[in-house]
Design an enzyme around this catalytic site. Structure first.
Site, PDB file in Angstrom:
ATOM      1  N   GLN A 105       0.908  -1.329  -0.033  1.00 44.43           N
ATOM      2  CA  GLN A 105       0.030  -0.006  -0.055  1.00 44.43           C
ATOM      3  C   GLN A 105       0.775   1.115   0.033  1.00 44.43           C
ATOM      4  OE1 GLN A 105      -1.164   0.371   4.604  1.00 44.43           O
ATOM      5  NE2 GLN A 105      -1.682  -1.621   3.722  1.00 44.43           N
ATOM      6  N   GLU A 125       4.339   8.196   8.893  1.00 44.13           N
ATOM      7  CA  GLU A 125       4.101   7.287   9.820  1.00 44.13           C
ATOM      8  C   GLU A 125       5.523   6.586  10.525  1.00 44.13           C
ATOM      9  OE1 GLU A 125       1.472   4.277   8.843  1.00 44.13           O
ATOM     10  OE2 GLU A 125       2.758   3.450   7.127  1.00 44.13           O
ATOM     11  N   HIS A 183       4.822   0.437   0.897  1.00 45.19           N
ATOM     12  CA  HIS A 183       5.338  -0.488   2.151  1.00 45.19           C
ATOM     13  C   HIS A 183       4.210  -1.472   2.527  1.00 45.19           C
ATOM     14  CE1 HIS A 183       2.371   2.791   3.665  1.00 45.19           C
ATOM     15  NE2 HIS A 183       2.251   1.855   4.657  1.00 45.19           N
ATOM     16  N   ARG A 203      -4.549   0.920  -1.705  1.00 43.83           N
ATOM     17  CA  ARG A 203      -3.760  -0.669  -1.658  1.00 43.83           C
ATOM     18  C   ARG A 203      -3.267  -1.000  -3.257  1.00 43.83           C
ATOM     19  NH1 ARG A 203      -8.894  -2.385   0.555  1.00 43.83           N
ATOM     20  NH2 ARG A 203      -8.645  -2.418   2.832  1.00 43.83           N
TER      21      ARG A 203
END
Length: 335
Positions: A105, A125, A183, A203
């Site tokens: 994704q 993130e 990732h 995705r």
């Protein structure tokens, strides 16, 4: 008197997470972190969240039973001086149990999300690996430069994996996943994730799996290819981390970026007569996520919060003075 009353109400409080039963999840969040949930599998717990897809709930105390965004709407000063309104935090903190591989994704950056997702935030993130099975791996970017059409053909032909950079993962590893990086968390990894407050995932590939209703999960190939960086990624190298010691604890910086700052605190006052004192300033709230051990936060007039592995504590900006006691490892997050 006004200032004193203001300070007295800015007390820490425990949070109860929202849970997610994505098909790739397992049981370790219940077994290892004592998460109470009827969901099976329990893939994620959103430990500190004001996102409408899974807000946290305050557990006990003055605000017990209230949703975290409702508390922050009522007391916006708890957040600090961050831009933003209506009780929304700029970050979201999760625990993730990947019994199976997650989909390959990508998340958009802020500019793309604002334009294509109704003004939402993008998603950068950080992953801190709490545990990993032997041989566990994750996807981190592409092996080499490619283009949209080559990658699209790879996806259509079921050959996308030849483009992906897979790296081994072990306990205590740290990975910074900037928006636009292709990732995937691999099977066998138990992760603490700190991210922008966003739930936008595109995705690219999902191993042709079907959900509990026998349907394949939706792919978002066009948006993913637009949002993704298609240049080859350098193999991630673990950053040098230096422990700083003080009486009763040690700490190390894990990550600092424009969206959040995270450090790991090793609390150990069992053989120390002095407890560790701290409070937040007026600029930012802090979040404490206990990832090992247990302890107590003492504050106010004989008030205390006892915390255990898996507990998450929200500490408002301009908090009361607190003292920590126990033997624990804590992820401390601020903005």
């Amino acid at each position: 008197m006004t200032n004193r009353n203001f300070l007295l109400k800015n007390k820490p409080f425990l949070l109860k997470p929202a849970g997610k039963d994505y098909l790739w999840g397992g049981t370790r969040l219940k077994e290892d972190f004592s998460k109470e949930s009827d969901l099976y599998p329990l893939a994620e717990t959103w430990e500190c969240s004001t996102h409408p897809d899974g807000p946290s709930t305050v557990s006990g105390g003055e605000h017990g039973g209230m949703l975290l965004p409702d508390v922050l709407k009522k007391y916006p000063e708890y957040i600090g001086t961050h831009p933003g309104t209506d009780g929304e935090l700029p970050i979201l903190i999760k625990l993730i149990d990947a019994k199976q591989d997650l989909s390959v994704q990508v998340h958009p950056d802020d500019d793309y999300a604002r334009e294509h997702e109704n003004g939402a935030l993008g998603k950068t993130e950080m992953w801190y690996v709490l545990d990993a099975d032997k041989g566990a791996r994750l996807v981190y970017g592409l092996l080499r430069d490619t283009d949209k059409e080559d990658l699209r053909r790879g996806i259509e032909q079921g050959a996308v994996e030849k483009y992906l950079q897979r790296v081994p993962v072990k306990k205590d590893d740290l990975f910074y996943i900037e928006a636009g990086t292709i990732h995937a968390i691999g099977a066998g990894a138990l992760i603490a994730e700190i991210q922008q407050s966003s739930n936008i995932t595109y995705r690219l590939y999902d191993y042709d799996r079907v959900d509990k209703n026998g349907r394949k999960r939706e792919l978002h190939i066009d948006k993913a290819l637009e949002a993704a960086r298609l240049t080859g990624s350098s193999r991630p190298v673990q950053p040098m981390r230096v422990l700083r010691y003080q009486k009763g604890c040690a700490s190390e910086f894990l990550c600092r970026c424009k969206y959040f700052q995270a450090e790991r605190v090793l609390l150990n006052t069992e053989q120390c007569r002095e407890m560790v004192s701290f409070c937040t300033g007026g600029l930012s709230f802090q979040v404490l996520l206990c990832i090992k051990g247990c302890g107590t936060i003492i504050f106010g007039e004989n008030e205390a919060i006892h915390f255990f592995k898996g507990d998450c504590i929200f500490v408002p900006a301009d908090s009361v003075l607190m003292k920590l006691h126990g033997k624990a490892q804590i992820l401390k997050v601020s903005c």
